[in-house]
Design a protein around this motif. Structure first.
Motif, PDB file in Angstrom:
ATOM      1  N   LEU A  80     -14.143  10.737  26.999  1.00 22.43           N
ATOM      2  CA  LEU A  80     -14.327   9.411  26.403  1.00 22.43           C
ATOM      3  C   LEU A  80     -15.620   9.318  25.578  1.00 22.43           C
ATOM      4  CD1 LEU A  80     -12.490   6.965  26.550  1.00 22.43           C
ATOM      5  CD2 LEU A  80     -13.927   6.058  28.360  1.00 22.43           C
ATOM      6  N   GLY A  81     -16.735   9.768  26.141  1.00 15.26           N
ATOM      7  CA  GLY A  81     -18.019   9.708  25.438  1.00 15.26           C
ATOM      8  C   GLY A  81     -18.025  10.572  24.183  1.00 15.26           C
ATOM      9  N   ASP A  82     -17.438  11.775  24.276  1.00 21.22           N
ATOM     10  CA  ASP A  82     -17.383  12.677  23.125  1.00 21.22           C
ATOM     11  C   ASP A  82     -16.522  12.078  22.002  1.00 21.22           C
ATOM     12  OD1 ASP A  82     -18.952  14.644  24.351  1.00 21.22           O
ATOM     13  OD2 ASP A  82     -17.207  15.531  25.344  1.00 21.22           O
ATOM     14  N   ILE A  83     -15.430  11.430  22.380  1.00 18.09           N
ATOM     15  CA  ILE A  83     -14.551  10.805  21.386  1.00 18.09           C
ATOM     16  C   ILE A  83     -15.293   9.663  20.693  1.00 18.09           C
ATOM     17  CG2 ILE A  83     -12.473   9.404  21.092  1.00 18.09           C
ATOM     18  CD1 ILE A  83     -11.173  11.146  23.310  1.00 18.09           C
ATOM     19  N   GLU A  84     -15.997   8.863  21.490  1.00 13.43           N
ATOM     20  CA  GLU A  84     -16.752   7.739  20.923  1.00 13.43           C
ATOM     21  C   GLU A  84     -17.810   8.244  19.937  1.00 13.43           C
ATOM     22  OE1 GLU A  84     -18.894   3.623  22.471  1.00 13.43           O
ATOM     23  OE2 GLU A  84     -18.470   5.216  23.906  1.00 13.43           O
ATOM     24  N   LYS A  85     -18.533   9.323  20.318  1.00 11.34           N
ATOM     25  CA  LYS A  85     -19.542   9.903  19.427  1.00 11.34           C
ATOM     26  C   LYS A  85     -18.905  10.389  18.126  1.00 11.34           C
ATOM     27  CE  LYS A  85     -22.483  11.695  23.019  1.00 11.34           C
ATOM     28  NZ  LYS A  85     -22.612  12.902  23.816  1.00 11.34           N
ATOM     29  N   ALA A  86     -17.760  11.048  18.229  1.00 13.38           N
ATOM     30  CA  ALA A  86     -17.083  11.588  17.041  1.00 13.38           C
ATOM     31  C   ALA A  86     -16.652  10.467  16.094  1.00 13.38           C
ATOM     32  CB  ALA A  86     -15.877  12.420  17.454  1.00 13.38           C
ATOM     33  N   ILE A  87     -16.187   9.353  16.658  1.00 14.17           N
ATOM     34  CA  ILE A  87     -15.760   8.213  15.831  1.00 14.17           C
ATOM     35  C   ILE A  87     -16.973   7.600  15.123  1.00 14.17           C
ATOM     36  CG2 ILE A  87     -14.802   5.872  15.892  1.00 14.17           C
ATOM     37  CD1 ILE A  87     -12.956   6.902  18.195  1.00 14.17           C
ATOM     38  N   LEU A  88     -18.080   7.454  15.854  1.00 11.86           N
ATOM     39  CA  LEU A  88     -19.299   6.918  15.242  1.00 11.86           C
ATOM     40  C   LEU A  88     -19.816   7.848  14.140  1.00 11.86           C
ATOM     41  CD1 LEU A  88     -21.122   5.567  18.410  1.00 11.86           C
ATOM     42  CD2 LEU A  88     -20.346   4.209  16.459  1.00 11.86           C
ATOM     43  N   LYS A  89     -19.762   9.155  14.399  1.00 17.95           N
ATOM     44  CA  LYS A  89     -20.243  10.150  13.443  1.00 17.95           C
ATOM     45  C   LYS A  89     -19.401  10.145  12.164  1.00 17.95           C
ATOM     46  CE  LYS A  89     -20.804  15.095  13.158  1.00 17.95           C
ATOM     47  NZ  LYS A  89     -20.472  16.320  13.847  1.00 17.95           N
ATOM     48  N   ALA A  90     -18.107   9.784  12.274  1.00 19.75           N
ATOM     49  CA  ALA A  90     -17.212   9.772  11.105  1.00 19.75           C
ATOM     50  C   ALA A  90     -17.568   8.668  10.122  1.00 19.75           C
ATOM     51  CB  ALA A  90     -15.769   9.626  11.564  1.00 19.75           C
ATOM     52  N   ASP A  91     -18.390   7.707  10.542  1.00 21.66           N
ATOM     53  CA  ASP A  91     -18.872   6.636   9.669  1.00 21.66           C
ATOM     54  C   ASP A  91     -17.738   5.900   8.960  1.00 21.66           C
ATOM     55  OD1 ASP A  91     -20.791   5.031   8.513  1.00 21.66           O
ATOM     56  OD2 ASP A  91     -21.008   6.331   6.766  1.00 21.66           O
ATOM     57  N   LEU A  92     -16.836   5.344   9.768  1.00 22.20           N
ATOM     58  CA  LEU A  92     -15.691   4.606   9.220  1.00 22.20           C
ATOM     59  C   LEU A  92     -16.008   3.128   9.010  1.00 22.20           C
ATOM     60  CD1 LEU A  92     -12.914   6.031  11.580  1.00 22.20           C
ATOM     61  CD2 LEU A  92     -13.366   6.701   9.221  1.00 22.20           C
ATOM     62  N   GLY A  93     -17.170   2.720   9.450  1.00 21.75           N
ATOM     63  CA  GLY A  93     -17.502   1.299   9.363  1.00 21.75           C
ATOM     64  C   GLY A  93     -16.836   0.508  10.477  1.00 21.75           C
ATOM     65  N   ILE A  94     -16.477   1.202  11.552  1.00 25.06           N
ATOM     66  CA  ILE A  94     -15.811   0.566  12.699  1.00 25.06           C
ATOM     67  C   ILE A  94     -16.633   0.895  13.939  1.00 25.06           C
ATOM     68  CG2 ILE A  94     -13.721   0.519  14.115  1.00 25.06           C
ATOM     69  CD1 ILE A  94     -12.154   1.469  11.677  1.00 25.06           C
ATOM     70  N   ASN A  95     -16.945  -0.136  14.740  1.00 24.59           N
ATOM     71  CA  ASN A  95     -17.691   0.091  15.977  1.00 24.59           C
ATOM     72  C   ASN A  95     -16.737   0.183  17.155  1.00 24.59           C
ATOM     73  OD1 ASN A  95     -20.287   0.077  14.851  1.00 24.59           O
ATOM     74  ND2 ASN A  95     -20.251  -2.156  14.782  1.00 24.59           N
ATOM     75  N   PRO A  96     -16.703   1.345  17.834  1.00 25.51           N
ATOM     76  CA  PRO A  96     -15.803   1.506  18.972  1.00 25.51           C
ATOM     77  C   PRO A  96     -16.249   0.690  20.198  1.00 25.51           C
ATOM     78  CG  PRO A  96     -16.990   3.560  18.520  1.00 25.51           C
ATOM     79  CD  PRO A  96     -17.433   2.554  17.511  1.00 25.51           C
ATOM     80  N   ASN A  97     -15.279   0.085  20.892  1.00 26.62           N
ATOM     81  CA  ASN A  97     -15.533  -0.608  22.151  1.00 26.62           C
ATOM     82  C   ASN A  97     -14.935   0.237  23.267  1.00 26.62           C
ATOM     83  OD1 ASN A  97     -16.538  -2.743  20.662  1.00 26.62           O
ATOM     84  ND2 ASN A  97     -14.600  -3.860  20.668  1.00 26.62           N
ATOM     85  N   ASN A  98     -15.785   0.734  24.160  1.00 20.98           N
ATOM     86  CA  ASN A  98     -15.368   1.626  25.229  1.00 20.98           C
ATOM     87  C   ASN A  98     -15.335   0.850  26.535  1.00 20.98           C
ATOM     88  OD1 ASN A  98     -15.255   3.542  27.258  1.00 20.98           O
ATOM     89  ND2 ASN A  98     -16.756   4.902  26.314  1.00 20.98           N
ATOM     90  N   ASP A  99     -14.161   0.782  27.189  1.00 25.89           N
ATOM     91  CA  ASP A  99     -14.081   0.057  28.467  1.00 25.89           C
ATOM     92  C   ASP A  99     -13.973   0.996  29.673  1.00 25.89           C
ATOM     93  OD1 ASP A  99     -11.463   0.942  28.561  1.00 25.89           O
ATOM     94  OD2 ASP A  99     -10.547  -1.047  28.450  1.00 25.89           O
ATOM     95  N   GLY A 100     -14.238   2.284  29.462  1.00 28.35           N
ATOM     96  CA  GLY A 100     -14.190   3.239  30.566  1.00 28.35           C
ATOM     97  C   GLY A 100     -12.861   3.977  30.656  1.00 28.35           C
ATOM     98  N   LYS A 101     -11.799   3.432  30.087  1.00 26.93           N
ATOM     99  CA  LYS A 101     -10.489   4.091  30.100  1.00 26.93           C
ATOM    100  C   LYS A 101      -9.926   4.246  28.691  1.00 26.93           C
ATOM    101  CE  LYS A 101      -9.085   2.247  34.548  1.00 26.93           C
ATOM    102  NZ  LYS A 101      -8.273   1.260  35.218  1.00 26.93           N
ATOM    103  N   LEU A 102     -10.334   3.330  27.833  1.00 31.25           N
ATOM    104  CA  LEU A 102      -9.723   3.211  26.514  1.00 31.25           C
ATOM    105  C   LEU A 102     -10.808   2.853  25.502  1.00 31.25           C
ATOM    106  CD1 LEU A 102      -6.719   2.863  25.321  1.00 31.25           C
ATOM    107  CD2 LEU A 102      -7.104   0.453  25.645  1.00 31.25           C
TER     108      LEU A 102
END
Length: 185
Positions: free
Chosen positions: A75-97
Protein backbone atom coordinates in the motif's frame (compact mmCIF):
# COMPACT_ATOMS: atom_id res chain seq x y z
CA UNK A 1 10.93 -5.80 -53.35
CA UNK A 2 9.50 -2.27 -53.63
CA UNK A 3 6.17 -3.51 -52.26
CA UNK A 4 8.00 -4.77 -49.17
CA UNK A 5 9.52 -1.34 -48.59
CA UNK A 6 6.11 0.35 -48.92
CA UNK A 7 4.36 -2.19 -46.68
CA UNK A 8 7.14 -2.03 -44.06
CA UNK A 9 6.90 1.78 -44.03
CA UNK A 10 3.13 1.61 -43.64
CA UNK A 11 3.32 -0.85 -40.73
CA UNK A 12 5.96 1.30 -38.99
CA UNK A 13 3.65 4.31 -39.39
CA UNK A 14 0.82 2.23 -37.88
CA UNK A 15 3.10 1.59 -34.90
CA UNK A 16 3.56 5.33 -34.48
CA UNK A 17 -0.23 5.84 -34.47
CA UNK A 18 -0.63 3.12 -31.82
CA UNK A 19 2.13 4.63 -29.65
CA UNK A 20 0.45 8.04 -29.85
CA UNK A 21 -2.93 6.53 -28.99
CA UNK A 22 -1.42 5.04 -25.81
CA UNK A 23 0.37 8.27 -24.91
CA UNK A 24 -2.80 10.33 -25.37
CA UNK A 25 -4.74 7.91 -23.15
CA UNK A 26 -2.48 8.79 -20.23
CA UNK A 27 -3.43 12.49 -20.40
CA UNK A 28 -6.19 13.05 -17.93
CA UNK A 29 -9.42 14.77 -18.76
CA UNK A 30 -12.01 15.77 -16.18
CA UNK A 31 -13.29 12.18 -16.04
CA UNK A 32 -11.69 9.39 -14.05
CA UNK A 33 -10.14 6.58 -16.09
CA UNK A 34 -7.75 3.79 -15.10
CA UNK A 35 -5.63 4.63 -18.18
CA UNK A 36 -4.41 7.66 -16.20
CA UNK A 37 -2.41 5.19 -14.13
CA UNK A 38 -0.81 3.42 -17.11
CA UNK A 39 2.93 3.65 -16.98
CA UNK A 40 3.14 3.96 -13.18
CA UNK A 41 5.83 1.62 -11.85
CA UNK A 42 5.65 0.37 -8.25
CA UNK A 43 8.72 -0.89 -6.39
CA UNK A 44 7.47 -4.33 -5.42
CA UNK A 45 9.32 -7.52 -4.53
CA UNK A 46 12.68 -5.99 -5.40
CA UNK A 47 11.80 -4.73 -8.89
CA UNK A 48 9.64 -2.19 -10.68
CA UNK A 49 6.23 -3.56 -11.62
CA UNK A 50 3.33 -1.92 -13.46
CA UNK A 51 0.65 -0.72 -11.05
CA UNK A 52 -2.05 -2.81 -12.74
CA UNK A 53 -0.04 -5.98 -11.92
CA UNK A 54 0.06 -5.34 -8.17
CA UNK A 55 -3.43 -3.91 -7.63
CA UNK A 56 -7.00 -3.91 -8.89
CA UNK A 57 -7.92 -0.60 -10.49
CA UNK A 58 -11.54 0.52 -10.65
CA UNK A 59 -13.67 3.59 -11.40
CA UNK A 60 -16.66 3.35 -9.01
CA UNK A 61 -17.87 6.85 -9.90
CA UNK A 62 -17.01 9.41 -12.62
CA UNK A 63 -14.60 11.40 -10.45
CA UNK A 64 -12.97 8.60 -8.42
CA UNK A 65 -10.42 5.85 -9.09
CA UNK A 66 -9.81 3.14 -6.52
CA UNK A 67 -6.60 1.12 -6.20
CA UNK A 68 -6.86 -2.09 -4.17
CA UNK A 69 -3.49 -3.84 -3.78
CA UNK A 70 -3.35 -7.63 -4.02
CA UNK A 71 -0.84 -7.52 -1.15
CA UNK A 72 -1.69 -4.96 1.58
CA UNK A 73 2.02 -4.58 2.44
CA UNK A 74 2.48 -2.76 -0.90
CA UNK A 75 0.00 0.00 0.00
CA UNK A 76 2.71 2.53 0.97
CA UNK A 77 4.82 1.74 -2.11
CA UNK A 78 1.79 2.17 -4.39
CA UNK A 79 0.93 5.50 -2.76
CA UNK A 80 4.54 6.71 -3.23
CA UNK A 81 4.52 5.66 -6.90
CA UNK A 82 1.25 7.54 -7.54
CA UNK A 83 2.61 10.68 -5.87
CA UNK A 84 5.88 10.38 -7.83
CA UNK A 85 3.92 10.16 -11.13
CA UNK A 86 2.78 13.77 -10.54
CA UNK A 87 -0.75 13.35 -11.89
CA UNK A 88 -2.11 16.24 -9.90
CA UNK A 89 -4.14 13.79 -7.81
CA UNK A 90 -3.68 13.30 -4.06
CA UNK A 91 -4.17 9.68 -2.98
CA UNK A 92 -6.32 8.94 0.10
CA UNK A 93 -5.09 5.80 1.87
CA UNK A 94 -7.49 4.12 4.33
CA UNK A 95 -5.25 1.14 5.15
CA UNK A 96 -6.93 -1.24 2.67
CA UNK A 97 -7.67 0.86 -0.37
CA UNK A 98 -6.31 3.98 -2.06
CA UNK A 99 -8.90 6.42 -3.35
CA UNK A 100 -7.88 8.87 -6.05
CA UNK A 101 -10.38 11.74 -6.31
CA UNK A 102 -10.02 13.23 -9.80
CA UNK A 103 -10.56 16.98 -9.39
CA UNK A 104 -12.12 18.97 -12.21
CA UNK A 105 -9.51 20.59 -14.44
CA UNK A 106 -8.88 24.31 -14.17
CA UNK A 107 -8.87 26.36 -17.36
CA UNK A 108 -5.11 26.87 -17.00
CA UNK A 109 -4.51 23.10 -16.61
CA UNK A 110 -6.72 22.37 -19.63
CA UNK A 111 -4.59 24.70 -21.75
CA UNK A 112 -1.37 23.07 -20.49
CA UNK A 113 -2.70 19.63 -21.34
CA UNK A 114 -3.87 20.82 -24.77
CA UNK A 115 -0.32 22.06 -25.45
CA UNK A 116 1.02 18.69 -24.36
CA UNK A 117 -1.39 16.97 -26.78
CA UNK A 118 -0.06 19.19 -29.58
CA UNK A 119 3.52 18.27 -28.67
CA UNK A 120 2.70 14.56 -28.71
CA UNK A 121 0.99 14.94 -32.09
CA UNK A 122 3.99 16.80 -33.51
CA UNK A 123 6.32 14.08 -32.23
CA UNK A 124 4.12 11.48 -33.93
CA UNK A 125 4.13 13.40 -37.23
CA UNK A 126 7.93 13.68 -37.08
CA UNK A 127 8.21 9.93 -36.54
CA UNK A 128 5.91 9.26 -39.52
CA UNK A 129 7.95 11.62 -41.71
CA UNK A 130 11.19 9.91 -40.63
CA UNK A 131 9.72 6.57 -41.73
CA UNK A 132 8.80 8.19 -45.06
CA UNK A 133 12.35 9.52 -45.48
CA UNK A 134 13.88 6.10 -44.79
CA UNK A 135 11.51 4.37 -47.22
CA UNK A 136 12.14 6.98 -49.93
CA UNK A 137 15.91 6.59 -49.55
CA UNK A 138 15.60 2.81 -49.89
CA UNK A 139 13.42 3.12 -53.00
CA UNK A 140 15.78 5.63 -54.62
CA UNK A 141 18.77 3.41 -53.80
CA UNK A 142 17.02 0.40 -55.38
CA UNK A 143 16.29 2.46 -58.50
CA UNK A 144 19.92 3.66 -58.63
CA UNK A 145 21.25 0.10 -58.21
CA UNK A 146 19.01 -1.10 -61.04
CA UNK A 147 16.87 -3.29 -58.76
CA UNK A 148 13.76 -1.28 -59.69
CA UNK A 149 12.55 0.53 -62.78
CA UNK A 150 11.92 4.27 -62.83
CA UNK A 151 8.14 3.88 -63.19
CA UNK A 152 7.92 1.33 -60.37
CA UNK A 153 10.08 3.50 -58.12
CA UNK A 154 7.90 6.58 -58.83
CA UNK A 155 4.74 4.55 -58.08
CA UNK A 156 6.27 3.30 -54.80
CA UNK A 157 7.31 6.83 -53.79
CA UNK A 158 3.72 7.96 -54.43
CA UNK A 159 2.38 5.08 -52.29
CA UNK A 160 4.72 6.01 -49.43
CA UNK A 161 3.60 9.64 -49.68
CA UNK A 162 -0.07 8.63 -49.63
CA UNK A 163 0.53 6.45 -46.55
CA UNK A 164 2.33 9.38 -44.91
CA UNK A 165 -0.54 11.76 -45.66
CA UNK A 166 -3.11 9.26 -44.33
CA UNK A 167 -1.18 8.68 -41.11
CA UNK A 168 -0.54 12.40 -40.50
CA UNK A 169 -4.26 13.03 -41.04
CA UNK A 170 -5.11 10.30 -38.50
CA UNK A 171 -2.69 11.86 -35.98
CA UNK A 172 -4.31 15.28 -36.48
CA UNK A 173 -7.80 13.82 -35.92
CA UNK A 174 -6.69 12.03 -32.75
CA UNK A 175 -5.09 15.21 -31.37
CA UNK A 176 -8.16 17.31 -32.23
CA UNK A 177 -10.48 14.82 -30.54
CA UNK A 178 -8.34 14.75 -27.39
CA UNK A 179 -8.11 18.56 -27.28
CA UNK A 180 -11.90 18.83 -27.66
CA UNK A 181 -12.33 16.30 -24.84
CA UNK A 182 -10.00 18.35 -22.64
CA UNK A 183 -11.77 21.63 -23.29
CA UNK A 184 -15.29 20.40 -22.57
CA UNK A 185 -16.51 21.00 -19.03
Amino acid sequence: MLDEVVSDASSRMDGTIEAMRKELATIRTGRASVTLLDGIEVEAYGSGMPLNQVATLAVPEPSMITVKPFDISLLGDIEKAILKADLGINPNNDGKLIRLPVPPLTEERRKQLARKVSEIAEKGKTAVRNVRRDANEMIKQMEKDGDAGQDDARRSLDQVQKATDDHVSTLDKMASAKEAELMEE
